[in-house]
Design a protein around this motif. Structure first.
Motif, PDB file in Angstrom:
ATOM      1  N   ILE A  68      -6.247  -7.272   7.721  1.00  0.00           N
ATOM      2  CA  ILE A  68      -4.924  -7.226   8.054  1.00  0.00           C
ATOM      3  C   ILE A  68      -4.094  -6.807   7.128  1.00  0.00           C
ATOM      4  O   ILE A  68      -3.093  -5.852   7.073  1.00  0.00           O
ATOM      5  N   LYS A  69      -4.349  -7.211   5.611  1.00  0.00           N
ATOM      6  CA  LYS A  69      -3.566  -6.841   4.501  1.00  0.00           C
ATOM      7  C   LYS A  69      -3.902  -5.279   4.074  1.00  0.00           C
ATOM      8  O   LYS A  69      -2.944  -4.695   3.898  1.00  0.00           O
ATOM      9  N   ASP A  70      -5.307  -4.878   4.573  1.00  0.00           N
ATOM     10  CA  ASP A  70      -5.526  -3.442   4.247  1.00  0.00           C
ATOM     11  C   ASP A  70      -4.576  -2.658   5.375  1.00  0.00           C
ATOM     12  O   ASP A  70      -4.143  -1.711   5.079  1.00  0.00           O
ATOM     13  N   ILE A  71      -5.073  -3.069   6.484  1.00  0.00           N
ATOM     14  CA  ILE A  71      -4.114  -2.408   7.546  1.00  0.00           C
ATOM     15  C   ILE A  71      -2.652  -2.346   7.324  1.00  0.00           C
ATOM     16  O   ILE A  71      -1.761  -1.329   7.685  1.00  0.00           O
ATOM     17  N   GLY A  72      -2.231  -3.501   6.911  1.00  0.00           N
ATOM     18  CA  GLY A  72      -0.728  -3.543   6.774  1.00  0.00           C
ATOM     19  C   GLY A  72      -0.222  -2.483   5.493  1.00  0.00           C
ATOM     20  O   GLY A  72       0.862  -1.754   5.723  1.00  0.00           O
ATOM     21  N   LEU A  73      -0.933  -2.423   4.546  1.00  0.00           N
ATOM     22  CA  LEU A  73      -0.784  -1.624   3.545  1.00  0.00           C
ATOM     23  C   LEU A  73      -0.608  -0.254   4.189  1.00  0.00           C
ATOM     24  O   LEU A  73       0.166   0.831   3.883  1.00  0.00           O
ATOM     25  N   VAL A  74      -1.740   0.295   4.767  1.00  0.00           N
ATOM     26  CA  VAL A  74      -1.695   1.646   5.470  1.00  0.00           C
ATOM     27  C   VAL A  74      -0.830   1.839   6.221  1.00  0.00           C
ATOM     28  O   VAL A  74      -0.167   2.840   6.377  1.00  0.00           O
ATOM     29  N   PHE A  75      -0.474   1.087   7.223  1.00  0.00           N
ATOM     30  CA  PHE A  75       0.599   1.386   8.264  1.00  0.00           C
ATOM     31  C   PHE A  75       2.044   1.272   7.611  1.00  0.00           C
ATOM     32  O   PHE A  75       2.679   2.035   8.090  1.00  0.00           O
ATOM     33  N   SER A  76       2.261   0.639   6.569  1.00  0.00           N
ATOM     34  CA  SER A  76       3.502   0.341   6.003  1.00  0.00           C
ATOM     35  C   SER A  76       3.730   1.933   5.329  1.00  0.00           C
ATOM     36  O   SER A  76       4.917   2.407   5.340  1.00  0.00           O
ATOM     37  N   SER A  77       2.731   2.483   4.664  1.00  0.00           N
ATOM     38  CA  SER A  77       2.790   3.561   4.033  1.00  0.00           C
ATOM     39  C   SER A  77       2.904   5.021   5.089  1.00  0.00           C
ATOM     40  O   SER A  77       3.807   5.660   5.019  1.00  0.00           O
TER      41      SER A  77
END
Length: 182
Positions: free
Chosen positions: A74-83
């Motif tokens: 989820i942390k990786d996805i959160g970073l990608v989605f926020s970008s």
């Protein structure tokens, strides 16, 4: 190959179920939208456009479900989605009127009381002739094509159709205007 199937058995089953649910929901949604379009006597092109919008929305939900099924961090996805959302947010802010017109087009599909071929009046003081009669020629994703009495084609944004009062031309008589017939 056998090792992959054994190692990711649960994820593969989850993916199969997710894709099956996606296809069933798309089928049911398409049938429902076509039925609404037929009952409301809405142009087939507009109906297909709304079907396309709903398919894109369902696809987005399916992608999110697949990401969760495959256990992406989820942390990786959160970073990608926020970008991604930061870039998309800047782009959409610049194109806000396009987004609002598309949204208004979807709302007009389900709740607009007028159809192609109806004569309407738009109660907008800012228009050149605020009480003029227009013939609805086409309703598109971003705007509506209106034909003036003199034959001039006029486009009007979908979001303005939701913001301004619109009346059927036959519903009232204006003693100062003789433009009831197009």
């Amino acid at each position: 190959m056998d090792i992959f199937l054994l190692e990711f058995k649960e994820e593969l089953w989850g993916t199969a179920i997710c894709l099956l649910v996606f296809m069933i929901l798309k089928f049911i949604g398409t049938k429902a939208i076509k039925k609404v379009g037929k009952i409301s006597d809405i142009n087939e092109v507009r109906t297909r456009l709304i079907i396309k919008y709903s398919a894109i929305g369902l696809f987005a939900f399916a992608v999110v479900a697949l990401i969760l099924i495959w256990g992406v961090d989820i942390k990786d996805i959160g970073l990608v989605f926020s970008s991604i959302f930061a870039v998309i947010g800047v782009a959409l802010f610049a194109q806000w009127s396009i987004l609002s017109n598309i949204t208004a087009g979807v709302i007009l599909f389900f709740s607009f009381p007028f159809k192609i071929g109806d004569k309407i009046r738009i109660m907008d003081k800012e228009m050149e002739l605020p009480n003029e009669v227009y013939l609805i020629e086409d309703i598109r994703a971003f705007h509506i094509h209106l034909r003036r009495k003199n034959g001039e084609l006029f486009t009007y944004p979908n979001n303005m159709m939701l913001q301004k009062a619109v009346a059927l031309a036959q519903t009232f008589e204006n003693p100062h205007d003789n433009s009831d017939a197009l």
